[in-house]
Design a protein around this motif. Sequence first.
Motif, mmCIF file in Angstrom:
data_model
loop_
_atom_site.group_PDB
_atom_site.id
_atom_site.type_symbol
_atom_site.label_atom_id
_atom_site.label_comp_id
_atom_site.label_asym_id
_atom_site.label_seq_id
_atom_site.Cartn_x
_atom_site.Cartn_y
_atom_site.Cartn_z
ATOM 1 N N MET A 1 0.816 -1.209 0.000
ATOM 2 C CA MET A 1 0.000 0.000 0.000
ATOM 3 C C MET A 1 0.851 1.260 0.000
ATOM 4 O O MET A 1 0.949 1.959 0.984
ATOM 5 N N THR A 2 1.506 1.520 -1.126
ATOM 6 C CA THR A 2 2.249 2.787 -1.145
ATOM 7 C C THR A 2 1.544 3.761 -2.070
ATOM 8 O O THR A 2 1.297 3.470 -3.239
ATOM 9 N N GLU A 3 1.188 4.913 -1.513
ATOM 10 C CA GLU A 3 0.513 5.930 -2.303
ATOM 11 C C GLU A 3 1.597 6.695 -3.072
ATOM 12 O O GLU A 3 2.750 6.706 -2.667
ATOM 13 N N PRO A 4 1.191 7.353 -4.170
ATOM 14 C CA PRO A 4 2.162 8.209 -4.853
ATOM 15 C C PRO A 4 2.571 9.359 -3.935
ATOM 16 O O PRO A 4 1.736 9.892 -3.195
ATOM 17 N N THR A 5 3.830 9.713 -3.928
ATOM 18 C CA THR A 5 4.234 10.895 -3.148
ATOM 19 C C THR A 5 4.928 11.884 -4.072
ATOM 20 O O THR A 5 5.556 11.514 -5.054
ATOM 21 N N TYR A 6 4.761 13.140 -3.718
ATOM 22 C CA TYR A 6 5.321 14.215 -4.528
ATOM 23 C C TYR A 6 6.237 15.068 -3.648
ATOM 24 O O TYR A 6 5.756 15.947 -2.939
ATOM 25 N N PRO A 7 7.530 14.823 -3.686
ATOM 26 C CA PRO A 7 8.434 15.647 -2.883
ATOM 27 C C PRO A 7 8.561 17.044 -3.491
ATOM 28 O O PRO A 7 8.355 17.207 -4.701
ATOM 29 N N PRO A 8 8.875 18.042 -2.680
ATOM 30 C CA PRO A 8 9.075 19.378 -3.250
ATOM 31 C C PRO A 8 10.285 19.361 -4.181
ATOM 32 O O PRO A 8 11.230 18.607 -3.941
ATOM 33 N N SER A 9 10.239 20.170 -5.223
ATOM 34 C CA SER A 9 11.413 20.230 -6.093
ATOM 35 C C SER A 9 12.563 20.863 -5.317
ATOM 36 O O SER A 9 12.351 21.643 -4.390
#
Length: 649
Positions: A1-9
């Motif tokens: 169960m890994t959701e997509p993650t969006y790290p800051p640029s």
Amino acid sequence: MTEPTYPPSEEFAKAAHIDAAKYEEMYKASVQDPDTFWAEHGKRIDWIKPYTEVKNTNFDMGEVEIHWFRDGTLNVAANCIDRHLAKRANQTAIIFVPDEPGDPVQHITYAELHEKVNRFANVLLSQGVMRGDRVVIYLPMIPEAAYAMLACARIGAIHSIVFAGFSADGLANRINDCGAKVVITADTAPRGGRKTNLKSNTDAALLHCSDKVRCMVVKHTGDQTTWIDGRDVDVLALMEHASPDCPARELEAEHPLFILYTSGSTGKPKGVVHSSGGYLVYASMTMEYTFDYHEGDIFWCTADVGWVTGHSYIVYGPLANGATTVMFEGVPTYPDAGRFWQVCQDLKVNQFYTAPTAIRALMGQGPEWVDKYDLSSLKVLGSVGEPINPEAWNWYNDHVGKGKCPIVDTWWQTETGGHLITPLPGATPLKPGSATRPFFGVQPVILEPESGKEIDTTEAEGVLCLKDSWPGQMRTVWGDHQRFQDTYFSHYKGYYFSGDGCRRDADGYYWITGRVDDVINVSGHRMGTAEVESALVAHADVAEAAVVGYPHEIKGQGIYAYVTLMNGVEPSDELRKELEKWVRTEIGPIAKPDLIQWSPGLPKTRSGKIMRRILRKIAENDYGSLGDTSTLADPSVVDDLIANRMNKG
Ligand code: 6R9
């Protein structure tokens, strides 16, 4: 169960106030030693007499008290206006965008804001408004709403804004509950090309109030309205003659800045009281860090000043930081579904803050409405009011943010004054649908609903509480400190109870799962089911009513009402319409039931308690899992309710 993650640029993080390392360091400091942390951050606003005491708070039932910076003095309006004058008298403080697209946009500088607010404050004084008096504000989204708020703050009057969508009855109840000396309203309020007659609503409300209440009218559209000599006064005319100087009064940190009514699980809205010092520190700090606000940015929060979001992130937070804040009178879909994006383009908006319900409504109109505008000025996007579903998150990210703007999903409440759980855009990897991690000084905990035991594993699910205070926390319920304690501190000993359910994932991220009490969230607005029920049963044809929420594609939750009619009254479409209209006038348009089901019987226990769990399941069209119905006095009513359910979707 890994959701997509969006790290800051990397680029974003480098230019941001707070990056990941700084967040960890500051967060740790904020919870290990709140006194030292807030002693320092309290200095972000100007104090007349500096505080020596920082935190003095107690969550123990029976002894709840919350004080921050108690021996300090300040003036909130001076912090939002006067202290900026030396540097930015000619900078725009407020950009007012009228409902009608062709009408001129107004740019109000800090110098002009100063003059308007001082004149307004002198008008209030001339009407006998004194320190501590309550002033109800029932205005559209016009600059005068901000002037009125700040004018109250300047002289130490306590404002209570009533959303212009509330009815005359809703207004009267609030005027009476806080014992207001004056009500400030406008003639008519244009919105989405239609007009609401606020003055006639106010006239109707005042029939139920003390005849000492004065009515100050902003002639905004110039439309003809009734006028009662001796009671009604023309604010704009008086402002012209008033002095542009009004000294900002020195007030204690704990002097109430405003009261804002909010729905709870009982029928009567609560007057949430906020302080001056702690509130302003918290609103300004969250505004700066959550949105990564930088000097010169144009900030737009699309909320109405009638809600807490408008208080903290249209007026107090942005102005305390010397920002340029946008006030929009209109709606997202007038004249068309491109309105938000056109305003973003024209004003070169840098931070844009709205609600999932608006995003879903616009998403339904197709991407072409957003794709045709130049949104390159946008840096950070925000969401507030309810959980944002991943589909809406992705649309917001792709079409509005073009994949380059962090989305801050801010979880907070009227009671909390400012954001409690939120990403910081340069620090927090995002997961669509999660409000992520706590703001500085905020200690969320997840409790087992039944036992009230704190779940100390990282992964957890239960009710969301707060372990300790933060400066923006509400101080009391107006006139009823016992109710304040009962509502927030009696369920779980030693904790502030938020009323929300929540899951914490393996990364320590918080996912709000919705209310656990009888509050529903309609288009990001809180509605107590008990409030709608009591409005319905006030109708002569209604014997009994039970109201629950059900999933609604645009609004998040819709209002589903089960109505039992009086003996001998026949159900009809006319009656349905009449009940809808009835609720609109009793509470306001936001409370109008979406679905009304005629229910000859309601499922009750033998002791007469309505089994809402069952009603919720039927409204959700999920009646396959009704659970145990054997304790019902008459189990057969359930079959009838299922057969005649309104939501067959
Ligand atoms: C600011 C505001 C508070 C209730 C709150 C919760 C819901 C607000 C949310 C959210 C999930 C978010 N809520 N923000 N749920 N994610 N980002 O909305 O105040 O009107 O008092 O409502 O709204 O249920 O308890 P308020």
